[in-house]
Design a protein around this motif. Structure first.
Motif, mmCIF file in Angstrom:
data_model
loop_
_atom_site.group_PDB
_atom_site.id
_atom_site.type_symbol
_atom_site.label_atom_id
_atom_site.label_comp_id
_atom_site.label_asym_id
_atom_site.label_seq_id
_atom_site.Cartn_x
_atom_site.Cartn_y
_atom_site.Cartn_z
ATOM 1 N N PRO A 623 0.739 -1.148 0.111
ATOM 2 C CA PRO A 623 0.214 0.001 -0.025
ATOM 3 C C PRO A 623 0.794 1.107 -0.166
ATOM 4 O O PRO A 623 0.391 2.508 -0.224
ATOM 5 N N SER A 624 2.230 0.930 0.349
ATOM 6 C CA SER A 624 2.967 2.366 0.023
ATOM 7 C C SER A 624 3.106 3.007 -1.520
ATOM 8 O O SER A 624 3.835 4.216 -0.942
ATOM 9 N N PHE A 625 2.951 1.854 -2.575
ATOM 10 C CA PHE A 625 3.329 2.604 -3.176
ATOM 11 C C PHE A 625 1.805 3.467 -4.466
ATOM 12 O O PHE A 625 1.098 2.903 -4.306
ATOM 13 N N THR A 626 1.178 4.117 -3.252
ATOM 14 C CA THR A 626 0.340 5.341 -3.159
ATOM 15 C C THR A 626 0.516 5.694 -4.580
ATOM 16 O O THR A 626 -0.990 6.077 -5.083
ATOM 17 N N SER A 627 1.480 5.372 -5.453
ATOM 18 C CA SER A 627 1.432 5.647 -6.816
ATOM 19 C C SER A 627 0.033 5.146 -7.817
ATOM 20 O O SER A 627 -0.576 5.331 -8.480
ATOM 21 N N ALA A 628 -0.070 4.047 -7.598
ATOM 22 C CA ALA A 628 -0.392 3.166 -7.960
ATOM 23 C C ALA A 628 -1.771 3.009 -7.407
ATOM 24 O O ALA A 628 -3.109 2.440 -8.542
ATOM 25 N N ALA A 629 -2.559 2.923 -6.092
ATOM 26 C CA ALA A 629 -3.863 3.613 -6.055
ATOM 27 C C ALA A 629 -4.340 3.947 -6.820
ATOM 28 O O ALA A 629 -5.696 4.296 -7.524
ATOM 29 N N PHE A 630 -3.715 5.471 -6.607
ATOM 30 C CA PHE A 630 -4.037 6.495 -7.772
ATOM 31 C C PHE A 630 -4.409 6.530 -9.060
ATOM 32 O O PHE A 630 -5.175 6.513 -10.108
ATOM 33 N N GLY A 631 -3.038 5.826 -9.962
ATOM 34 C CA GLY A 631 -3.348 5.490 -10.745
ATOM 35 C C GLY A 631 -4.624 4.084 -11.486
ATOM 36 O O GLY A 631 -5.416 4.198 -12.646
ATOM 37 N N LEU A 632 -5.072 3.366 -10.243
ATOM 38 C CA LEU A 632 -5.947 2.571 -10.560
ATOM 39 C C LEU A 632 -7.267 3.226 -10.334
ATOM 40 O O LEU A 632 -8.266 3.065 -11.019
ATOM 41 N N ALA A 633 -7.445 4.264 -9.800
ATOM 42 C CA ALA A 633 -8.173 4.876 -9.208
ATOM 43 C C ALA A 633 -8.662 5.349 -11.099
ATOM 44 O O ALA A 633 -9.831 6.082 -10.991
ATOM 45 N N ARG A 634 -7.616 5.942 -11.229
ATOM 46 C CA ARG A 634 -7.652 7.045 -12.902
ATOM 47 C C ARG A 634 -8.507 6.095 -13.393
ATOM 48 O O ARG A 634 -9.121 6.674 -15.167
#
Length: 774
Positions: A623-634
Motif C-alpha cells: 500500500p505504500s506504492f500510493t501512486s498505484a492506488a491513484f493510477g488504478l482510480a484514474r
C-alpha cells in the motif's frame, strides 16, 4: 564444534560469526546460528562481503543416465534417499542471444520467522510415524515399475502364461537387472542390522536398518550406490563419493558413511520420517477420487522456499544436486530435507549425470549439469506441485504450458513469469543463483498472499527505490510529466566493478553528473547506464540511446538496459516501446513491484485493462506504492467505474502523505459530475470531510460541493428529506441545506483575496439563502 565452525564457516563469508547462539544478521530474521546455519531461515551467517561462488562452464558432453518414466512405485512411504518413481516434463521459455559466463551472486534473503511459509502462510506439520511400521510386509516391484536402469525399456514383463522375471538381462541393451531385495531382515551389513525394505527406486531397494554401534533405536537408511560385478570400479565410486559425508546443512539429509556387502555398495544416511512431496500429491489425488489435486499455490511456494537454502549451500560447496524433483524432498514435522544424494556431483566432474525425464534441463545432454540446470529442476518441480501438468514429457517437455490453461497461472502472472525464467531454454536467461531465485519467489509469495487473502506484508526492495511520487499526478489530476521522472529508481548492480561507487554518488545536477561519469574510467556497464539516465535528464536522448545500444550488444542479459530504454521511450512518448521494454524487465525480476508499476503507467492509455490489473496488484501488495492506488482510480474513473475508483483511493494508508489527497478525491468523486449520491453517500462524504485536516478554503469548497449535490437531489425529488441524515452539519431538508450553502459562500467570501471573487461569493450566498416572509 560444528562442521561449519571447524572449517571457518560457509564459503563466501568474510569474518561472519558462525558460533552457536550468534544472531542471524539477515533482516528481519531474528533467528540464531546453530551449527553454522540460522535456525529460522536456514541460511548461513550473512557475509561481510559476499563472494560469488565459482561455477565454471558446463562440462562438454558427459554421459547422461536417464531415469525412465516408470509406473507408480511399490506402495510404501518414501524416506531418505528414495529415488524418483513418477516423472514429469521439462519446461522453458526460449531466449536468444550469445552465451555468457553466468554469475551467481549471494543475496540476502529476508524470510520472516518460521521456516515454512516465511511467516506469511501456515503449513500443517506432517506427523512422523514409528520407523518399523514403515517397512513393507511384502516387498515386490509391480511390473509397471520394472524398467531397465540403462535404457529405460520395460523388463521383467509377463508374456502370455509366463510370469515376468525378477532378475535377468535387458533384451534391448543387455544390462543386468534385479528386483529382488539383496538384503533380508536381520542381515548385518557391517554395523547395520537390516529391518526391512522401505521402497524401491531407480538404483534398487532402500532399506531401514539399526546402527548397532550407536543405539538399539538409532535408525539409518541404506541405499544402493552401485550395482556392479567390478569390485575395483565399486571401490573407486565409493571413494569418489566420500565428499558427500562432508555435506552438512539442516535441509539436507546427512550421509553417515559408505559400506559394501556382497559386491554392492551402499550409502548409509540418516532416517527421515514423514513423507515426500510426491507422496503428498498422491494422497491428495487419492482423496479426490483419483483426480489430480495440485497443492495450494502458497503451500507449494513455501516448500520450495524452504529447500532453496540447501541448493545455495551445495553450490557454494561446488556441488550440483542434478536430479531434483518432488520425490526427493521429505516433509518431516515442520521441516523439509533434500534426500537422495546419489546424483550429487562436483561442478567440474565429467562423469555420468543422473537425470529424470521431465525435469532435465535441455542443455544437460550436450553440456552436462550446472548451477543453471539445478535451477531448472527447481522451477520444474514447483510447476509439478501446482499444476495438473499434462504433456510434461511430450508436448511441454521443454516449455511451459499456455498460461490460460491453468487458472493459478492466469491469476498470478508474476508466478508464471517466475516459472518462465526458471525454466528458460537458454541457461543464461535463468536466475543467476538459488539466492536470487529465493528472493524473487519470496516476493511473489507476498504478492499472492496480498492478492488472494488481502493481507499485505510488504518488504523493501534491494533493486529499486520506494515509490518516488505519492500520487503520480499533477495538481490537475493528470499524469505527472514527463512520466518517467515519477518512477522508482533502479539501483546499480552490486556485482559491477563500479556498483559501490554508483550507489554512493551524491545528489547533483544532471549536467554536472554527465561530466563526472564521463571522466570516470574505465567505463563499466553500470557507469554507462547511469550516464544514460543523466543524458536523458538533460534532454539528450540521442546520447542515452547510443550508450544503451552499446551495453545491450555487450551483455544481452542485463535487464537494467531495458529499464533505461523504457525510460527513454516514456520520455519520447512512445508508449508501445516503453511497454515492451518494461515487460522484459518484469520477466527478469517477476517478484519486483516497480516493473509492474511502470508497465501500468506505460499501458494506461493503450491497454487500460492490463494497466488496471498491474496497478491493482502493486497497490494490494504494498500500500505504500500510493501512486498505484491513484493510477488504478484514474483508470477506473475513465471507464465510468466511480465506485471502483473510490475503492482504489480508499487503499491509501492513513499514515501516508498521500492520504489527504486521496480522501479529497473520494469526496470529489462521490459528489462530482456523473455521480448520483444517495442519502448514505452524502452522509459518508460529509463524515469524511469532518475527519479531514485541510485548510479552510479547501474545506469550504468540498462542503459546497456536498451541499450542492444534496440540494439538487432534494429539488429533483431523487432524495427523500429527513432529520436522520446530517450533511455538513445540516439536516437533509431543502431549507437547512440552503442555509448551509449560504454560510459556506460567506465563508469563502471572507477567505478570498480578490475583490471580484468576494463579490461573486456574496451574490451566490444571497441567491441560495431561503426566502423568508416578513
Amino acid at each position: 564444534m560444528s562442521t561449519s565452525q571447524a572449517h571457518g564457516g560457509p564459503a563466501g563469508t568474510s569474518g561472519a560469526p558462525t558460533g552457536d547462539g550468534a544472531p542471524c544478521k539477515r533482516p528481519p530474521c531474528d533467528g540464531a546460528i546453530e551449527d553454522g546455519y540460522c535456525d529460522v531461515c536456514g541460511f548461513p551467517p550473512a557475509p561481510d562481503r559476499p563472494n560469488p561462488p565459482v561455477q565454471g562452464p558446463p562440462v562438454q558432453g558427459p554421459p547422461v543416465l536417464r531415469v525412465p518414466e516408470p509406473s507408480p512405485p511399490v506402495q510404501g512411504p518414501p524416506t531418505a534417499g528414495i529415488p524418483s518413481a513418477e516423472q514429469s516434463g521439462a519446461s522453458g521459455a526460449p531466449s536468444s542471444g550469445p552465451a555468457r559466463q553466468r554469475r551467481s551472486r549471494p543475496s540476502t534473503p529476508t524470510p520472516s520467522r518460521g521456516q515454512l511459509g516465511a511467516g506469511l502462510v501456515t503449513v500443517a506439520d506432517v506427523p512422523i510415524a514409528d520407523p518399523p511400521t514403515m517397512v513393507l510386509a511384502d516387498p515386490e516391484v509391480p511390473e509397471g515399475s520394472r524398467r531397465c536402469a540403462g535404457c529405460g525399456e520395460p523388463v521383467g514383463q509377463t508374456r502370455g502364461d509366463i510370469p515376468g522375471r525378477l532378475e535377468g538381462f535387458c533384451p534391448t541393451c543387455g544390462q543386468p537387472f534385479s528386483f529382488v531385495p539383496k538384503l533380508k531382515p536381520h542381515d548385518l551389513v557391517g554395523q547395520y542390522e537390516i529391518v526391512g525394505c522401505l521402497a524401491f527406486g531407480g538404483q534398487g531397494w532402500v532399506y531401514l536398518a539399526r546402527d548397532r554401534k550407536v543405539a538399539e533405536n538409532f535408525w539409518v537408511v541404506l541405499k544402493g550406490l552401485l550395482n556392479t560385478h567390478d569390485p575395483q570400479a565399486m571401490a573407486a565410486a565409493i571413494a569418489e563419493r566420500q565428499y558427500l559425508a562432508a555435506v552438512d546443512h539442516p535441509n539436507i539429509v546427512k550421509i553417515f558413511s559408505f559400506t559394501e556387502w556382497q559386491g554392492t555398495g551402499y550409502i548409509v544416511m540418516e532416517y527421515i520420517g514423514g513423507m515426500s512431496l510426491l507422496k503428498l500429491l498422491k494422497q491428495r489425488r487419492d482423496a479426490a477420487g483419483g483426480q489430480p489435486d495440485p497443492l495450494p499455490v502458497t503451500q507449494a511456494i513455501a516448500y520450495i522456499l524452504a529447500i532453496l537454502p540447501a541448493f545455495s549451500y551445495l553450490h557454494r560447496q561446488r556441488l550440483l544436486y542434478c536430479d531434483f524433483k518432488p520425490d526427493n524432498v521429505m516433509l518431516s514435522g515442520d521441516s523439509l530435507k533434500l534426500i537422495d544424494l546419489g546424483a550429487v556431483r562436483r561442478i567440474d566432474d565429467s562423469g555420468p549425470s543422473y537425470v529424470t525425464l521431465g525435469y532435465q534441463a535441455p542443455e544437460v545432454a550436450d553440456l552436462g549439469p550446472s548451477v543453471a540446470s539445478d535451477l531448472f529442476t527447481i522451477g520444474r518441480s514447483l510447476a509439478a506441485l501446482i499444476l495438473n501438468f499434462r504433456g510434461n514429457t511430450t508436448t511441454y517437455a521443454i516449455t511451459m504450458p499456455p498460461q490460460h490453461e491453468h487458472e493459478v497461472l492466469a491469476r498470478h502472472d508474476s508466478l508464471y513469469r517466475f516459472l518462465l525464467r526458471a525454466t528458460a531454454t537458454d541457461p543464461n536467461a535463468r536466475f543467476a543463483g538459488a539466492d536470487e531465485m529465493f528472493d524473487e519467489l519470496l516476493k511473489i509469495l507476498r504478492e499472492i498472499v496480498a492478492v488472494d487473502d488481502g493481507r499485505a506484508n510488504p518488504a523493501p526492495s534491494r533493486l529499486f527505490s520506494p515509490d518516488a511520487h505519492l500520487t503520480g499526478e499533477n495538481p490537475d489530476g493528470g499524469v505527472a510529466g514527463p512520466p518517467w521522472l515519477v518512477l522508482p529508481i533502479c539501483g546499480p548492480d552490486p556485482d559491477d566493478p563500479a556498483g559501490a561507487t554508483m550507489a554512493a554518488l551524491p545528489d547533483m545536477a544532471p549536467e554536472a553528473l554527465t561530466g563526472l561519469l564521463s571522466a570516470m574510467g574505465p567505463p563499466t556497464t553500470q557507469t554507462r547506464l547511469r550516464l544514460a539516465r543523466a543524458w536523458l535528464e538533460t534532454g539528450r536522448g540521442d546520447r542515452a540511446e547510443a550508450l544503451l545500444t552499446a551495453v545491450a550488444q555487450e551483455d544481452p542479459y542485463q535487464w537494467r538496459t531495458d529499464w533505461y530504454r523504457g525510460l527513454l521511450a516514456l520520455a519520447a512518448g512512445r508508449s508501445d516501446a516503453a511497454r515492451d521494454c518494461f515487460d522484459r524487465v518484469y520477466g527478469a525480476v517477476p517478484g519486483e513491484l516497480a516493473p509492474k508499476l511502470v508497465l501500468a503507467l506505460a499501458t494506461e492509455t493503450i491497454d487500460p485493462t492490463r494497466s488496471a490489473r498491474m496497478f491493482d496488484v502493486v497497490s494490494r501488495t504494498d500500500p505504500s506504492f500510493t501512486s498505484a492506488a491513484f493510477g488504478l482510480a484514474r483508470v477506473r474513473a475513465r471507464a465510468g467505474d466511480l465506485p471502483g475508483a473510490i475503492e482504489a483511493w480508499a487503499r491509501v494508508p492513513r499514515t501516508s502523505a498521500a492520504y489527504l489527497p486521496a480522501q479529497v478525491r473520494i469526496i470529489q468523486t462521490m459528489v462530482g459530475p456523473g455521480a448520483q449520491p444517495g442519502r448514505a453517500d452524502l452522509a459518508r462524504a460529509s463524515g469524511l470531510l469532518d475527519a479531514l485536516h485541510v485548510d479552510p478554503s479547501a474545506r469550504a469548497e468540498l462542503a459546497l460541493a456536498i451541499l450542492d449535490r444534496a440540494l439538487a437531489g432534494l429539488t429533483a425529488g431523487t432524495l427523500q428529506p429527513g432529520d436522520d441524515v446530517v450533511v455538513v452539519g445540516r439536516s437533509l431538508h431543502v431549507r437547512d441545506v440552503r442555509f448551509g450553502m449560504e454560510q459556506v459562500y460567506r465563508d469563502l467570501a471572507r477567505l478570498t483575496v480578490t475583490r471580484s471573487r468576494r463579490i461573486d461569493m456574496i451574490d451566490a450566498a444571497n441567491r441560495v439563502r431561503p426566502r423568508t416572509l416578513m
